[in-house]
Design an enzyme around this catalytic site. Structure first.
Site, mmCIF file in Angstrom:
data_model
loop_
_atom_site.group_PDB
_atom_site.id
_atom_site.type_symbol
_atom_site.label_atom_id
_atom_site.label_comp_id
_atom_site.label_asym_id
_atom_site.label_seq_id
_atom_site.Cartn_x
_atom_site.Cartn_y
_atom_site.Cartn_z
ATOM 1 N N PRO A 86 57.046 -14.877 9.175
ATOM 2 C CG PRO A 86 55.119 -13.795 10.442
ATOM 3 C CD PRO A 86 56.384 -14.177 10.568
ATOM 4 C CD GLU A 100 52.812 -8.137 18.270
ATOM 5 O OE1 GLU A 100 52.669 -7.967 17.050
ATOM 6 O OE2 GLU A 100 52.272 -8.974 19.055
ATOM 7 N NE ARG A 156 63.151 -36.974 6.486
ATOM 8 C CZ ARG A 156 62.706 -37.640 5.078
ATOM 9 N NH1 ARG A 156 62.699 -36.696 4.314
ATOM 10 N NH2 ARG A 156 62.416 -38.908 5.054
ATOM 11 C CG ASP A 165 60.537 -38.870 1.632
ATOM 12 O OD1 ASP A 165 59.911 -39.951 1.799
ATOM 13 O OD2 ASP A 165 61.399 -38.457 2.208
HETATM 14 C C1 LIG Z 1 54.389 -13.449 16.822
HETATM 15 S S1 LIG Z 1 55.487 -13.459 15.732
HETATM 16 C C2 LIG Z 1 55.369 -11.842 14.972
HETATM 17 C C3 LIG Z 1 54.571 -11.673 13.895
HETATM 18 C C4 LIG Z 1 54.971 -10.232 13.310
HETATM 19 N N1 LIG Z 1 54.218 -9.276 14.067
HETATM 20 C C5 LIG Z 1 54.040 -10.306 11.908
HETATM 21 O O1 LIG Z 1 52.926 -10.041 11.936
HETATM 22 O O2 LIG Z 1 54.780 -10.499 10.856
HETATM 23 C C6 LIG Z 1 56.909 -13.634 16.516
HETATM 24 C C7 LIG Z 1 57.797 -14.643 15.754
HETATM 25 O O3 LIG Z 1 57.636 -15.867 15.197
HETATM 26 C C8 LIG Z 1 58.259 -16.223 14.181
HETATM 27 N N2 LIG Z 1 57.233 -16.849 13.254
HETATM 28 C C9 LIG Z 1 56.062 -16.420 13.367
HETATM 29 N N3 LIG Z 1 55.318 -16.728 12.202
HETATM 30 C C10 LIG Z 1 56.145 -17.550 11.622
HETATM 31 C C11 LIG Z 1 55.810 -18.216 10.279
HETATM 32 N N4 LIG Z 1 54.652 -18.369 9.644
HETATM 33 N N5 LIG Z 1 57.075 -18.831 9.848
HETATM 34 C C12 LIG Z 1 58.447 -18.513 10.318
HETATM 35 N N6 LIG Z 1 58.455 -17.791 11.575
HETATM 36 C C13 LIG Z 1 57.430 -17.008 12.020
HETATM 37 C C14 LIG Z 1 58.885 -15.230 13.698
HETATM 38 O O4 LIG Z 1 60.387 -15.255 14.092
HETATM 39 C C15 LIG Z 1 58.303 -14.164 14.304
HETATM 40 O O5 LIG Z 1 59.472 -12.937 14.599
#
Ligand SMILES: C[S@@+](CC[C@H](N)C(=O)[O-])C[C@H]1O[C@@H](n2cnc3c(N)ncnc32)[C@H](O)[C@@H]1O
Length: 245
Positions: free
Chosen positions: A86, A113, A150, A164
């Site tokens: 994220p 996490e 795609r 698109d």
């Molecule tokens: C619960 S999340 C961990 C978030 C982390 N503690 C933080 O606050 O940055 C677990 C995993 O989900 C994936 N993930 C969560 N949100 C995402 C997003 N918006 N985009 C891409 N991957 C995401 C990532 O691989 C991340 O390591």
């Protein structure tokens, strides 16, 4: 092109590979798709891939050793290793096109996490789906794989994605199918006219209107063509007239 997903949950991708356009692309070998469970790289005698955060805190973090060893084992010449995160750059259609030009795309899915910070030194970039937090990277990796596949040659007709949304920096124009009238709502006459030039112009104008209404940010730095400038003036004049009524 090859896409490799590094994940603790390969089964997440079973129906993805077995359904619709993606299945056809795989069957026709237009893309190679594999999942690798990075747990198989752990040297921990209990098969663990995670541990508690140093300094305390909630949840479990993915440890360096299994993930870094897995990345090293699957990497190939010219591959791009992308961490689902994220905190990464936001995924867009432009990024999808960039990824579609990579020979070997490796998508690393976090869970729990997230990752031990040091794992970031072994990836080429971090990508986010948006400003929200998922339970794991699998959903993000699936979305990214879909958007990339795609775009590959032969997966769908080039013309099918040329118009698109986002492809030319605008949202797609309104689309209709039969019946011509439904619940008192008619398909615009121009689309039934068979006049290709008029249809193309109508669609461009509608794309501009849609984008103005729904995503004005997309127009902020746009360099308009002469035709688009003329249509924008037309749209503004029509709106001013409507306000006067
Ligand atoms: C619960 S999340 C961990 C978030 C982390 N503690 C933080 O606050 O940055 C677990 C995993 O989900 C994936 N993930 C969560 N949100 C995402 C997003 N918006 N985009 C891409 N991957 C995401 C990532 O691989 C991340 O390591």
């Amino acid at each position: 092109m090859k896409i490799t997903i590094l994940t603790l949950f390969p089964e997440f991708f079973d129906s993805f590979q077995a359904t619709s356009i993606i299945k056809r692309a795989l069957d026709r070998q237009l893309v190679e798709f594999e999942t690798v469970d990075f747990r198989q790289y752990t040297l921990d005698k209990h098969n663990h891939v995670d541990d508690t955060p140093c300094g305390g805190g909630q949840g479990m973090l993915l440890s360096c050793q299994p993930i870094v060893d897995c990345i090293k084992a699957v990497k190939t010449e010219g591959s791009l290793v992308v961490m689902m995160s994220p905190q990464g750059k936001t995924f867009t259609q432009k990024v999808a096109h960039e990824f579609a030009n990579v020979n070997h795309l490796i998508l690393l899915c976090g869970h729990y996490e997230g990752f031990d910070e040091r794992i970031r030194d072994y990836v080429d970039m971090e990508i986010s789906l948006g400003d929200f937090v998922l339970t794991g990277g699998e959903g993000a990796a699936m979305v990214i794989s879909d958007a990339v596949i795609r775009l590959l040659n032969g997966v769908i007709l080039e013309e099918s994605h040329a118009d698109d949304s986002f492809e030319n920096g605008l949202l797609e124009y309104p689309q209709y199918t039969r019946p011509v009238e439904y619940d008192g709502k008619r398909v615009p006459d121009v689309l039934l006219s068979g006049h290709h030039a008029n249809i193309r112009k109508w669609r461009l104008k509608q794309s501009l209107i849609r984008t103005m209404e729904k995503r004005p940010d997309l127009l902020e730095n746009r360099v308009f063509t002469k035709e688009e400038e003329k249509l924008m003036q037309e749209i503004k004049a029509e709106r001013a007239l409507e306000k006067e009524k």
